[in-house]
Design an enzyme around this catalytic site. Structure first.
Site, PDB file in Angstrom:
ATOM      1  N   SER A 171       0.829  -1.200   0.000  1.00 27.60           N
ATOM      2  CA  SER A 171       0.000   0.000   0.000  1.00 27.60           C
ATOM      3  C   SER A 171       0.859   1.242   0.000  1.00 27.60           C
ATOM      4  O   SER A 171       1.984   1.251   0.534  1.00 27.60           O
ATOM      5  CB  SER A 171      -0.890   0.001   1.249  1.00 27.60           C
ATOM      6  OG  SER A 171      -1.508   1.265   1.448  1.00 27.60           O
ATOM      7  N   TYR A 208      -1.385  -0.309  10.562  1.00 19.59           N
ATOM      8  CA  TYR A 208      -1.424  -0.755   9.166  1.00 19.59           C
ATOM      9  C   TYR A 208      -0.193  -0.259   8.412  1.00 19.59           C
ATOM     10  O   TYR A 208       0.465  -1.019   7.675  1.00 19.59           O
ATOM     11  CB  TYR A 208      -2.703  -0.234   8.516  1.00 19.59           C
ATOM     12  CG  TYR A 208      -2.869  -0.549   7.058  1.00 19.59           C
ATOM     13  CD1 TYR A 208      -3.175  -1.836   6.632  1.00 19.59           C
ATOM     14  CD2 TYR A 208      -2.741   0.446   6.088  1.00 19.59           C
ATOM     15  CE1 TYR A 208      -3.349  -2.128   5.288  1.00 19.59           C
ATOM     16  CE2 TYR A 208      -2.921   0.171   4.746  1.00 19.59           C
ATOM     17  CZ  TYR A 208      -3.219  -1.121   4.347  1.00 19.59           C
ATOM     18  OH  TYR A 208      -3.392  -1.393   3.006  1.00 19.59           O
ATOM     19  N   LYS A 216       2.613  -2.607   6.658  1.00 17.66           N
ATOM     20  CA  LYS A 216       2.859  -2.548   5.222  1.00 17.66           C
ATOM     21  C   LYS A 216       4.291  -2.119   4.910  1.00 17.66           C
ATOM     22  O   LYS A 216       4.891  -2.589   3.934  1.00 17.66           O
ATOM     23  CB  LYS A 216       1.852  -1.608   4.546  1.00 17.66           C
ATOM     24  CG  LYS A 216       0.441  -2.170   4.455  1.00 17.66           C
ATOM     25  CD  LYS A 216       0.404  -3.470   3.671  1.00 17.66           C
ATOM     26  CE  LYS A 216      -1.027  -3.908   3.359  1.00 17.66           C
ATOM     27  NZ  LYS A 216      -1.078  -5.228   2.670  1.00 17.66           N
TER      28      LYS A 216
END
Length: 262
Positions: free
Chosen positions: A143, A156, A160
């Site tokens: 991402s 998150y 990532k």
């Protein structure tokens, strides 16, 4: 060197995690259209597995955060297909959460899904692929958050960013038998776009992306076909940006307003 049709995956076997909907389903359909046998997984049974051209993906229920389940998923693909050529670590995601108050359990779940599960699956896939004459390919779906964090995405973003670093580390260790690459995906217009990007389903966001639109799931799927195929036979440890050029910097928008029309 004659590589024939670089998009022909006939006779090859592919696993796509989180492959029952959204980006994962598009990836599964792309490989089916290219002739591959495809296994998808999810934590719940889908209404119907992805289909393309009269062919259907196989489905196994799996919570890939569990290392034993991840290993069993790979073993199931090999038992069904006799081989494993491509692993696409697509399963991931996280709701927004305030880093100051988020619970340890939430953080653990987010990291487990977005970083640990791809590691477990890649380990199991590597054990199979390295014994095959043709080796194999692992693709991790990342991402833009790994490069440009957004508020509410601390766990998150960290996971990532770790996935990108993991990709480069595994690429060093497992070549030349197994290639490991990463896709940095930007905002993607899926069925959940309205809940994530607002009532306009991301139309305003498209105005700050140079390509003037959010990605479609097929944009990510086609990038997977490239990285897994023979055209990319020397591509290893790469981070392929599929984000339409990224987003215009906030300082540009503050001073000049929206991007000029093409």
């Amino acid at each position: 060197m004659d590589i024939g049709d670089p998009i022909d995956f006939s006779g090859r076997a592919v696993i796509v995690t989180g492959g029952t909907k959204g980006i994962g389903a598009a990836i599964a359909r792309a490989f089916l259209s290219a002739g591959a046998e495809v296994l998808v997984c999810g934590r719940g049974d889908p209404p119907e597995p992805p289909r393309s051209g009269g062919r259907r993906a196989h489905f196994l229920r799996a919570d890939v955060r569990d290392p034993e389940v991840a290993g069993a998923l790979v073993a199931g693909a090999v038992e069904r297909f006799g081989r494993l050529d491509v692993l696409v670590n697509n399963a991931g995601g996280s709701p927004d959460a305030d880093a100051a108050t988020v619970s340890p359990r939430f953080v653990e779940k987010v990291v487990a899904l977005n970083l640990l599960a791809p590691f477990y699956l890649a380990q199991a896939a590597n054990r199979v692929m390295r014994e095959q004459r043709t080796g194999g390919s692992v693709i991790n779906i990342g991402s833009v958050s790994a490069h440009t964090p957004q508020p509410g995405t601390a766990a998150y973003t960290a996971a990532k960013a770790g996935l990108l670093a993991l990709t480069r580390a595994l690429a060093l260790e497992w070549a030349p038998s197994v290639r490991v690459n990463h896709i940095t995906a930007g905002p993607v217009r899926t069925g959940s776009a309205a809940s994530v990007y607002g009532a306009d389903e991301g139309a305003a966001l498209g105005g700050v992306i140079p390509m003037r639109r959010m990605a479609a799931p097929d944009d990510v799927a086609q990038a997977c076909l490239f990285l897994a195929g023979d055209l990319a036979r020397y591509v290893n440890g790469a981070d392929l940006a599929v984000h339409g050029g990224g987003e215009a910097p906030a300082r540009y928008l503050a001073v000049r307003g929206p991007l000029p029309d093409a």
